[in-house]
Design a protein around this motif. Structure first.
Motif, PDB file in Angstrom:
ATOM      1  N   GLY A 129     -10.959  -0.928  -8.577  1.00  0.00           N
ATOM      2  CA  GLY A 129     -10.033   0.139  -8.241  1.00  0.00           C
ATOM      3  C   GLY A 129      -9.955   0.266  -6.731  1.00  0.00           C
TER       4      GLY A 129
ATOM      5  N   SER B 264      -9.755  -5.839  -6.051  1.00  0.00           N
ATOM      6  CA  SER B 264      -9.270  -4.457  -6.136  1.00  0.00           C
ATOM      7  C   SER B 264      -8.962  -4.073  -7.582  1.00  0.00           C
TER       8      SER B 264
ATOM      9  N   PRO C  80      -7.822   2.848  -3.579  1.00  0.00           N
ATOM     10  CA  PRO C  80      -6.850   3.923  -3.348  1.00  0.00           C
ATOM     11  C   PRO C  80      -5.584   3.424  -2.664  1.00  0.00           C
ATOM     12  N   ASP C  81      -4.510   4.114  -2.919  1.00  0.00           N
ATOM     13  CA  ASP C  81      -3.242   3.904  -2.214  1.00  0.00           C
ATOM     14  C   ASP C  81      -2.667   2.510  -2.411  1.00  0.00           C
TER      15      ASP C  81
ATOM     16  N   THR D 188       0.838  -1.198   0.000  1.00  0.00           N
ATOM     17  CA  THR D 188       0.000   0.000   0.000  1.00  0.00           C
ATOM     18  C   THR D 188       0.870   1.245   0.000  1.00  0.00           C
TER      19      THR D 188
ATOM     20  N   VAL E 109      -2.768  -3.074  -7.409  1.00  0.00           N
ATOM     21  CA  VAL E 109      -3.922  -3.193  -8.298  1.00  0.00           C
ATOM     22  C   VAL E 109      -3.482  -3.413  -9.732  1.00  0.00           C
ATOM     23  N   ALA E 110      -2.461  -2.692 -10.171  1.00  0.00           N
ATOM     24  CA  ALA E 110      -1.969  -2.864 -11.539  1.00  0.00           C
ATOM     25  C   ALA E 110      -1.427  -4.276 -11.770  1.00  0.00           C
TER      26      ALA E 110
ATOM     27  N   ILE F 138       0.585   7.086  -4.629  1.00  0.00           N
ATOM     28  CA  ILE F 138       1.495   7.002  -5.766  1.00  0.00           C
ATOM     29  C   ILE F 138       2.778   7.803  -5.549  1.00  0.00           C
TER      30      ILE F 138
ATOM     31  N   CYS G 158      -1.834   1.485  -6.098  1.00  0.00           N
ATOM     32  CA  CYS G 158      -1.872   1.382  -7.563  1.00  0.00           C
ATOM     33  C   CYS G 158      -0.938   0.308  -8.083  1.00  0.00           C
ATOM     34  N   HIS G 159       0.193   0.081  -7.398  1.00  0.00           N
ATOM     35  CA  HIS G 159       1.127  -0.951  -7.850  1.00  0.00           C
ATOM     36  C   HIS G 159       0.519  -2.332  -7.680  1.00  0.00           C
TER      37      HIS G 159
ATOM     38  N   TRP H  48       7.672  -0.681  -6.705  1.00  0.00           N
ATOM     39  CA  TRP H  48       6.846  -1.033  -7.880  1.00  0.00           C
ATOM     40  C   TRP H  48       7.378  -2.306  -8.531  1.00  0.00           C
TER      41      TRP H  48
END
Length: 252
Positions: A147, A143, A149-150, A95, A155-156, A98, A152-153, A106
């Motif tokens: 989507g 997720s 929050p906090d 978590t 989730v991607a 970004i 993004c790595h 990442w």
């Protein structure tokens, strides 16, 4: 094909969702290769599977490392034979907003969660091609559907797993191999409790779960039952699918 010997590799199979998947696949008639980094937990899981009347082996494997995977495949072949089922449950959670995520973090998340899925799949596909039958099942994340929050790595990386499912379903389907994924919702595991303890779940697990349509958090066996179905003969006409097991957090 009833003559297929069911040998399942379960990455991250020593604890949490992965351990429950090992139990469910063993109950369904598969021998189990547990791939994990926790040797003591793997030994305990293997003893449990053996007590159920199935064969089991353990392999210390870092799924982000191709050489480690190669050693795991070699040991699995020696102990159990060719792999016909692969469940990639190993992963790491992370978590942070970004602007606080550095490149090394990442890369680490992607290396385990996405590259790891790719590398393990490459290792098992030749066995499945030889058998003319295979089941590949990834554990993704809700997720990546909604989507979040906090993270993004994270989730991607899990979104990449969902896309990988679709691409490989098309590529491997003609060879008798199905490829699907299960994105858990809020499942009570040590990783979830750790996230809760670090403030990553506002209000806590139970409060958030009370807002789901089913009004409760999931359990590892909910995920394992879905995986066992996708690994079965009965699921042979399902591929490229994202089977959401999330208590209604996200509707496909």
């Amino acid at each position: 094909m009833t003559d297929i010997v069911k040998v399942a590799v379960v990455t991250g199979g020593a604890s949490g969702i992965g351990a429950e998947i090992c139990r469910y696949l063993a109950k369904s008639g598969s021998d189990i290769a547990i791939w994990d980094l926790n040797e003591a937990a793997m030994a305990s899981m293997a003893a449990e599977i053996t007590a159920m009347g199935r064969r089991a082996t353990t392999c210390v494997v870092d799924i982000s490392n191709q050489e480690s995977i190669a050693a795991g495949i070699a040991k699995t072949h020696e102990d159990l034979g060719l792999v016909t089922i692969m469940v990639n449950s190993a992963g790491i959670h992370a978590t942070g907003p970004i602007m606080e995520i550095d490149e090394a973090t990442w890369d680490k998340v992607m290396a385990v969660n996405l590259k790891g899925a790719f590398l393990v799949t490459k290792a098992v596909v030749p066995d499945m091609e030889a058998a003319g039958w295979g089941r590949i099942i990834y554990i993704s994340s809700s997720s990546a559907q909604t989507g979040s929050p906090d993270m993004c790595h994270y989730v991607a990386s899990k979104g990449g797993v969902i896309a990988l499912t679709k691409a490989l379903a098309v590529e491997l389907g003609p060879k008798g191999i199905t490829v699907n994924n299960v994105p858990p919702g809020m499942v009570v595991t040590p990783m979830l409790r750790n996230l809760e303890g670090n403030g990553g779940i506002p209000g806590g697990v139970e409060a958030m779960a009370s807002r789901l349509p089913v009004r409760k958090a999931g359990q590892p066996e909910n995920m394992a039952a879905a995986v066992a179905f996708l690994a079965s003969e009965e699921a042979g006409y399902i591929t490229g699918h994202t089977l959401s097991v999330n208590g209604g957090r996200y509707f496909n």
